[in-house]
Scaffold this motif. Structure first.
Motif, PDB file in Angstrom:
ATOM      1  N   VAL A   1       0.848  -1.199   0.000  1.00  0.00           N
ATOM      2  CA  VAL A   1       0.000   0.000   0.000  1.00  0.00           C
ATOM      3  C   VAL A   1       0.885   1.252   0.000  1.00  0.00           C
ATOM      4  CG1 VAL A   1      -1.774   1.275   1.239  1.00  0.00           C
ATOM      5  CG2 VAL A   1      -1.855  -1.226   1.193  1.00  0.00           C
ATOM      6  N   GLU A   2       1.924   1.230   0.815  1.00  0.00           N
ATOM      7  CA  GLU A   2       2.838   2.374   0.862  1.00  0.00           C
ATOM      8  C   GLU A   2       3.450   2.632  -0.526  1.00  0.00           C
ATOM      9  OE1 GLU A   2       6.078   2.122   3.682  1.00  0.00           O
ATOM     10  OE2 GLU A   2       7.020   3.935   2.890  1.00  0.00           O
ATOM     11  N   ALA A   3       3.926   1.559  -1.167  1.00  0.00           N
ATOM     12  CA  ALA A   3       4.543   1.719  -2.490  1.00  0.00           C
ATOM     13  C   ALA A   3       3.538   2.302  -3.484  1.00  0.00           C
ATOM     14  CB  ALA A   3       5.064   0.370  -2.977  1.00  0.00           C
TER      15      ALA A   3
ATOM     16  N   GLU B   1      -3.687   9.492   4.776  1.00  0.00           N
ATOM     17  CA  GLU B   1      -3.415   9.972   3.415  1.00  0.00           C
ATOM     18  C   GLU B   1      -4.587   9.665   2.472  1.00  0.00           C
ATOM     19  OE1 GLU B   1       0.546   9.833   1.967  1.00  0.00           O
ATOM     20  OE2 GLU B   1      -0.069   9.156  -0.023  1.00  0.00           O
ATOM     21  N   ALA B   2      -5.133   8.450   2.586  1.00  0.00           N
ATOM     22  CA  ALA B   2      -6.279   8.078   1.740  1.00  0.00           C
ATOM     23  C   ALA B   2      -7.465   8.987   2.045  1.00  0.00           C
ATOM     24  CB  ALA B   2      -6.649   6.619   1.974  1.00  0.00           C
ATOM     25  N   ARG B   3      -7.668   9.271   3.327  1.00  0.00           N
ATOM     26  CA  ARG B   3      -8.779  10.145   3.724  1.00  0.00           C
ATOM     27  C   ARG B   3      -8.640  11.517   3.069  1.00  0.00           C
ATOM     28  NH1 ARG B   3     -12.205  10.868   8.689  1.00  0.00           N
ATOM     29  NH2 ARG B   3     -12.608  13.093   8.860  1.00  0.00           N
ATOM     30  N   GLY B   4      -7.426  12.065   3.120  1.00  0.00           N
ATOM     31  CA  GLY B   4      -7.185  13.378   2.530  1.00  0.00           C
ATOM     32  C   GLY B   4      -7.398  13.392   1.021  1.00  0.00           C
ATOM     33  N   GLU B   5      -6.852  12.386   0.347  1.00  0.00           N
ATOM     34  CA  GLU B   5      -6.981  12.314  -1.110  1.00  0.00           C
ATOM     35  C   GLU B   5      -8.447  12.192  -1.528  1.00  0.00           C
ATOM     36  OE1 GLU B   5      -4.672  12.254  -3.754  1.00  0.00           O
ATOM     37  OE2 GLU B   5      -3.334  13.076  -2.230  1.00  0.00           O
ATOM     38  N   LEU B   6      -9.157  11.288  -0.824  1.00  0.00           N
ATOM     39  CA  LEU B   6     -10.528  11.006  -1.256  1.00  0.00           C
ATOM     40  C   LEU B   6     -11.505  12.099  -0.844  1.00  0.00           C
ATOM     41  CD1 LEU B   6     -10.401   7.183  -0.795  1.00  0.00           C
ATOM     42  CD2 LEU B   6     -10.983   8.372  -2.903  1.00  0.00           C
ATOM     43  N   ARG B   7     -11.196  12.833   0.212  1.00  0.00           N
ATOM     44  CA  ARG B   7     -12.096  13.899   0.645  1.00  0.00           C
ATOM     45  C   ARG B   7     -12.327  14.895  -0.492  1.00  0.00           C
ATOM     46  NH1 ARG B   7     -14.431  15.868   5.465  1.00  0.00           N
ATOM     47  NH2 ARG B   7     -14.514  13.706   6.120  1.00  0.00           N
ATOM     48  N   GLN B   8     -11.252  15.213  -1.192  1.00  0.00           N
ATOM     49  CA  GLN B   8     -11.377  16.137  -2.326  1.00  0.00           C
ATOM     50  C   GLN B   8     -12.290  15.561  -3.406  1.00  0.00           C
ATOM     51  OE1 GLN B   8     -10.271  19.079  -1.788  1.00  0.00           O
ATOM     52  NE2 GLN B   8      -9.485  18.208   0.119  1.00  0.00           N
ATOM     53  N   LYS B   9     -12.132  14.276  -3.664  1.00  0.00           N
ATOM     54  CA  LYS B   9     -12.926  13.628  -4.718  1.00  0.00           C
ATOM     55  C   LYS B   9     -14.416  13.604  -4.350  1.00  0.00           C
ATOM     56  CE  LYS B   9      -8.950  11.620  -6.339  1.00  0.00           C
ATOM     57  NZ  LYS B   9      -8.220  11.977  -7.517  1.00  0.00           N
TER      58      LYS B   9
ATOM     59  N   VAL C   1       1.255   6.838  -6.738  1.00  0.00           N
ATOM     60  CA  VAL C   1       0.070   7.529  -7.266  1.00  0.00           C
ATOM     61  C   VAL C   1      -0.086   8.953  -6.729  1.00  0.00           C
ATOM     62  CG1 VAL C   1      -2.448   7.434  -7.383  1.00  0.00           C
ATOM     63  CG2 VAL C   1      -1.116   5.341  -7.615  1.00  0.00           C
ATOM     64  N   HIS C   2       0.192   9.150  -5.438  1.00  0.00           N
ATOM     65  CA  HIS C   2      -0.001  10.479  -4.825  1.00  0.00           C
ATOM     66  C   HIS C   2       1.283  11.297  -4.976  1.00  0.00           C
ATOM     67  CE1 HIS C   2      -2.961   8.181  -1.990  1.00  0.00           C
ATOM     68  NE2 HIS C   2      -3.480   8.375  -3.184  1.00  0.00           N
ATOM     69  N   THR C   3       1.590  11.669  -6.209  1.00  0.00           N
ATOM     70  CA  THR C   3       2.894  12.294  -6.470  1.00  0.00           C
ATOM     71  C   THR C   3       2.952  13.754  -6.038  1.00  0.00           C
ATOM     72  OG1 THR C   3       2.091  12.630  -8.704  1.00  0.00           O
ATOM     73  CG2 THR C   3       3.590  10.778  -8.365  1.00  0.00           C
ATOM     74  N   ASP C   4       1.780  14.344  -5.717  1.00  0.00           N
ATOM     75  CA  ASP C   4       1.785  15.749  -5.287  1.00  0.00           C
ATOM     76  C   ASP C   4       2.194  15.898  -3.822  1.00  0.00           C
ATOM     77  OD1 ASP C   4      -0.531  14.270  -4.843  1.00  0.00           O
ATOM     78  OD2 ASP C   4      -1.774  16.076  -4.581  1.00  0.00           O
ATOM     79  N   LEU C   5       2.357  14.789  -3.100  1.00  0.00           N
ATOM     80  CA  LEU C   5       2.706  14.876  -1.680  1.00  0.00           C
ATOM     81  C   LEU C   5       4.222  14.749  -1.499  1.00  0.00           C
ATOM     82  CD1 LEU C   5      -0.201  12.644  -0.340  1.00  0.00           C
ATOM     83  CD2 LEU C   5      -0.024  15.138  -0.204  1.00  0.00           C
ATOM     84  N   PRO C   6       4.757  15.300  -0.381  1.00  0.00           N
ATOM     85  CA  PRO C   6       6.211  15.264  -0.171  1.00  0.00           C
ATOM     86  C   PRO C   6       6.761  13.838  -0.225  1.00  0.00           C
ATOM     87  CG  PRO C   6       5.107  16.431   1.629  1.00  0.00           C
ATOM     88  CD  PRO C   6       4.032  15.943   0.720  1.00  0.00           C
ATOM     89  N   ALA C   7       7.865  13.661  -0.924  1.00  0.00           N
ATOM     90  CA  ALA C   7       8.422  12.316  -1.114  1.00  0.00           C
ATOM     91  C   ALA C   7       8.970  11.741   0.194  1.00  0.00           C
ATOM     92  CB  ALA C   7       9.518  12.360  -2.169  1.00  0.00           C
ATOM     93  N   ASP C   8       9.350  12.625   1.128  1.00  0.00           N
ATOM     94  CA  ASP C   8       9.983  12.113   2.357  1.00  0.00           C
ATOM     95  C   ASP C   8       8.975  11.873   3.490  1.00  0.00           C
ATOM     96  OD1 ASP C   8       9.304  14.692   2.807  1.00  0.00           O
ATOM     97  OD2 ASP C   8      11.219  15.298   3.710  1.00  0.00           O
ATOM     98  N   ARG C   9       7.656  11.857   3.154  1.00  0.00           N
ATOM     99  CA  ARG C   9       6.662  11.654   4.217  1.00  0.00           C
ATOM    100  C   ARG C   9       6.751  10.228   4.770  1.00  0.00           C
ATOM    101  NH1 ARG C   9       4.395  10.925  -0.685  1.00  0.00           N
ATOM    102  NH2 ARG C   9       2.584   9.555  -0.955  1.00  0.00           N
ATOM    103  N   ASP C  10       6.354  10.113   6.049  1.00  0.00           N
ATOM    104  CA  ASP C  10       6.423   8.811   6.710  1.00  0.00           C
ATOM    105  C   ASP C  10       5.130   8.026   6.442  1.00  0.00           C
ATOM    106  OD1 ASP C  10       6.888   6.644   8.275  1.00  0.00           O
ATOM    107  OD2 ASP C  10       6.612   7.687  10.190  1.00  0.00           O
ATOM    108  N   LEU C  11       5.246   6.888   5.823  1.00  0.00           N
ATOM    109  CA  LEU C  11       4.056   6.064   5.546  1.00  0.00           C
ATOM    110  C   LEU C  11       4.251   4.644   6.080  1.00  0.00           C
ATOM    111  CD1 LEU C  11       3.050   7.022   1.879  1.00  0.00           C
ATOM    112  CD2 LEU C  11       1.873   7.637   3.979  1.00  0.00           C
ATOM    113  N   THR C  12       5.011   4.523   7.140  1.00  0.00           N
ATOM    114  CA  THR C  12       5.319   3.163   7.603  1.00  0.00           C
ATOM    115  C   THR C  12       4.154   2.516   8.343  1.00  0.00           C
ATOM    116  OG1 THR C  12       6.378   4.207   9.484  1.00  0.00           O
ATOM    117  CG2 THR C  12       7.825   3.426   7.723  1.00  0.00           C
ATOM    118  N   GLU C  13       3.268   3.348   8.913  1.00  0.00           N
ATOM    119  CA  GLU C  13       2.197   2.775   9.733  1.00  0.00           C
ATOM    120  C   GLU C  13       0.852   2.847   9.021  1.00  0.00           C
ATOM    121  OE1 GLU C  13       2.355   1.030  12.500  1.00  0.00           O
ATOM    122  OE2 GLU C  13       4.516   1.201  12.139  1.00  0.00           O
ATOM    123  N   PRO C  14      -0.008   1.868   9.261  1.00  0.00           N
ATOM    124  CA  PRO C  14      -1.354   1.917   8.666  1.00  0.00           C
ATOM    125  C   PRO C  14      -2.095   3.232   8.977  1.00  0.00           C
ATOM    126  CG  PRO C  14      -0.977  -0.258   9.573  1.00  0.00           C
ATOM    127  CD  PRO C  14       0.225   0.579   9.949  1.00  0.00           C
TER     128      PRO C  14
END
Lengths: 480, 227
Positions: free
Chosen positions: A165-167, A191-199, A172-185
């Motif tokens: 999921v992280e990969a 991140e999914a919440r933020g992306e989909l809220r706009q949609k 896909v979410h290329t507009d977000l900072p590349a160095d963000r921490d996505l190690t935890e669910p």
């Protein structure tokens, strides 16, 4: 995405799945996760079995009167200002939905999780028409961005782990900072919440499935834990409910009976977080809600199932308990089944919907252990219905020739007891003698399919029938 | 030319071996719709008022929501202000025009900035009034309408819901009876929402996490004693 049928390649699919270490790691969690939760929920509800009987009876009654309940539902939806569209098949349903979207000049549509949408290949069709579908259930979103199909009817991304999921999110979410921490669910979910809220906020049309349709009031019922179904149906200009005919129930109380067994059987919850009863479009004074409400009623082979024993399959409420308890599903996962519906319910439903020629392999993927029937909230006799398809497969000469000859030889013996008994006694005695030293065989003629993966235990000398007779004789003499 | 509707209904009737004209079948359907039998109602919620309310509170918390039990509506604005302070949230909220919410003594909390209307997704806190609660599972029952926008239930991060203790029933069926009485001529409100805890998902490795798409927190303001 729409699904290329690979059910005829079930054996190859299964072999691939068994070799896939990552998939096996994910599948190892299916049983421990779901089985205990359902068992605890069932144990905490003394009336659970009575509720299952009630649920079965409600569905049987509705199916026996389905034409009349459909008419009543239609009338009530219209009275509330909504529209009902019948769809004979997948193409019909796709056309109805595309027409609505085009009339509203829809650019994007948000979607709640719907297996019917998978069944009719809706997303590919919308994309081909220039309309962007956005899956909003987290699991569905994950598989959409991976261009995969669901591997479970209530947990579509159960085959994935958080590293995948992280990969995908980084890809896909290329507009977000590349160095963000996505190690935890938790960060993945945020991140999914933020992306989909706009949609959600910009979608023109929202498409959801329905868990139930209520004839009494012309209401569709949608159950989610995430709330995505509610945002999907509340915010856009139009709400389209895509549901198959057998979702009908007569009354609010009947839907309530079924809801009491649905979440308990699925996730072990007393009730899912959001259970939403929707009736018609927004009212003139309402401050929010969709301006249009449409229900697309899909047949796609179901009306034909009402004739004969497959009618029982139409009771299914899509809780997923059968696959959660299935040793075969645990071993091979959902994708191996090769179409939309996996596990025991899929093994019965798929041949009904895509034809026994393509789906005949699936009912063979069962040990007939019976756990699926034991946990089914509407008491569908899944093993019996799988046997129905095995018989059809045999009748229609779809079974491979060696198997057919094997079965013929066996049935020749099995229907002639005077021949069967001495022959099996002789065979068992011989095997027992041969396997005496090790107690098992690592290879046996004609049983290579078995011994390639595991040893065959050496018989202990007597046949089952002989032992049974001996046991009955001794219990009689004990009693006397 | 026959329509899809004709084709589907004819196919259903062919499989069932019926014509639709059979009087006993029509009677069975009419009876069920008119009588709407309750079926099996679990004993769990069938309790005396005080025990029923205690079960409701337990079940609300078991569903990962939080709850304040207040003596009267007079304490609601204060409890809301305390909730916001405790979570470092701005002292502002959005509510529907519902008269039961309008009648709360907002003047007791002058620093609270109370807005009225549907949510457009920019508000952190939404306030609703429930029709009732169901003790059996700790479920809130809300109706949509001009004074109760549905968006308040789903867009804000925090959903606060006022429910009168006298409106907490043992089972869902009691609430259906009340709803039928409120809308005798039909149709139902556009939405009847059952809400049991805050939004969640277990779609990543079956790890249950709160705050998927709907509110991250659900806070129940239970008012008064069971009646």
């Amino acid at each position: 995405m729409s699904i290329a049928i690979t059910s005829p390649q079930l054996k190859e699919n299964a072999a691939e799945a068994l070799k896939d270490a990552q998939l096996q790691e994910a599948l190892a969690k299916v049983g421990p996760g779901f089985i205990g939760k359902r068992a605890a929920a069932a144990a905490a509800m003394p009336e659970f079995d009575a509720l299952r009987d009630s649920a079965r009876d409600i569905k049987n009654h509705t199916l026996a009167h389905l034409d009349l309940y459909l008419e009543r539902f239609e009338e009530k939806v219209r009275e509330a200002g909504g529209h009902v569209h019948y769809a004979v098949d997948a193409a019909d349903a796709r056309a109805i939905i595309t027409d609505i979207c085009k009339r509203l000049s829809a650019k994007t549509v948000t979607k709640g999780k719907s297996m019917i949408s998978e069944e009719i290949g809706l997303n590919d069709h919308l994309e081909a028409q220039g309309i962007i579908p956005v899956e909003t259930d987290l699991g569905e979103y994950l598989i959409q961005i991976r261009h995969e199909t669901p591997s479970h009817i209530i947990a579509p991304a159960i085959h994935l782990n958080k590293r995948q999921v992280e990969a995908d999110f980084r890809r896909v979410h290329t507009d977000l900072p590349a160095d963000r921490d996505l190690t935890e669910p938790t960060s993945l979910l945020a991140e999914a919440r933020g992306e989909l809220r706009q949609k959600f906020l910009v979608a023109d049309v929202g498409i959801t499935g329905a868990n139930f349709l209520i004839a009494e009031t012309g209401t569709s019922v949608l159950v989610t834990n995430e709330g995505n179904g509610d945002l999907t149906q509340t915010l856009p200009k139009a709400h389209i409910v895509l549901a198959s005919l057998e979702k009908l129930v007569p009354t609010l109380e009947d839907a309530t009976q079924l809801l009491r067994v649905l979440a308990r059987s699925a996730t072990g919850q007393d009730m899912s977080v959001y259970t939403t009863f929707s009736t018609g479009p927004r009212r003139p004074q309402d401050g929010d809600g969709p301006g249009e409400y449409h229900v697309v009623l899909l047949d796609n082979g179901r009306s034909a199932m009402l004739e004969g024993e497959l009618r029982e399959m139409l009771r299914c409420i899509r809780c997923g308990a059968c696959m959660n308890h299935c040793p075969v599903y645990h071993a091979i996962g959902g994708h191996a089944y090769g179409w939309v519906y996996p596990g025991p319910m899929g093994s019965v439903l798929t041949p009904s919907l895509i034809g026994v020629e393509k789906g005949a392999n699936l009912p063979n993927a069962s040990t007939f252990c019976g756990r699926c029937e034991e946990v089914c909230p509407v008491r569908i006799p899944l093993p019996k219905l799988m046997r129905h398809w095995r018989e059809k497969e045999f009748e229609r000469h779809l079974t491979p020739a060696p198997q057919r000859y094997g079965l013929k030889v066996w049935s020749f013996f099995a229907t002639r007891g005077w021949l069967y008994r001495p022959a099996t006694r002789l065979a068992m005695a011989a095997l027992s003698l041969l396997g005496r030293s090790k107690g098992r065989f690592s290879s046996l003629p004609l049983a290579g399919g078995w011994t390639k993966y595991r040893d065959f235990p050496a018989p202990e000398g007597d046949t089952f029938q002989a032992q049974w007779r001996a046991r009955k004789a001794s219990s009689r003499s004990n009693a006397a | 030319m026959s329509t899809s509707r004709d084709i589907v209904l004819a196919s259903v009737r062919r499989s069932l071996g019926v014509t639709s004209g059979e009087a006993p079948r029509r009677q069975a359907v009419d009876d069920r719709l008119k009588g709407h039998p309750a079926g099996v109602v679990p004993a769990r919620g069938q309790l005396a008022p005080a025990e029923r309310l205690a079960l409701f509170k337990d079940k609300v918390v078991a569903a990962a929501a939080t709850l304040d039990h207040l003596p009267s509506t007079a304490e609601v604005p204060g409890a809301i202000a305390a909730y916001l302070r405790a979570r470092n949230l701005p002292a502002t909220l959005l509510r529907g025009a519902d008269p039961r919410l309008a009648a709360l003594p907002w003047q007791n909390e002058p620093q609270l900035d109370v807005w009225i209307g549907p949510s457009d997704g920019r508000q952190l806190v939404g306030l609703s009034h429930a029709l009732g609660g169901v003790a059996e599972s700790g479920t809130l029952v809300l109706l949509s309408g001009p004074d109760n926008p549905t968006t308040l239930n789903f867009l804000p991060d925090h959903h606060l819901v006022v429910v009168d203790a006298r409106d907490v029933a043992g089972d869902y069926e009691t609430l259906w009876t009340r709803i039928r009485a409120l809308f005798p001529e039909g149709p139902l409100p556009r939405e009847v929402n059952w809400i049991t805890g805050p939004s969640r998902s277990a779609d990543i490795e079956q790890t249950l996490l709160l705050g998927a798409h709907g509110p991250r927190s659900l806070h129940v303001l239970l008012v008064g004693e069971a009646g």
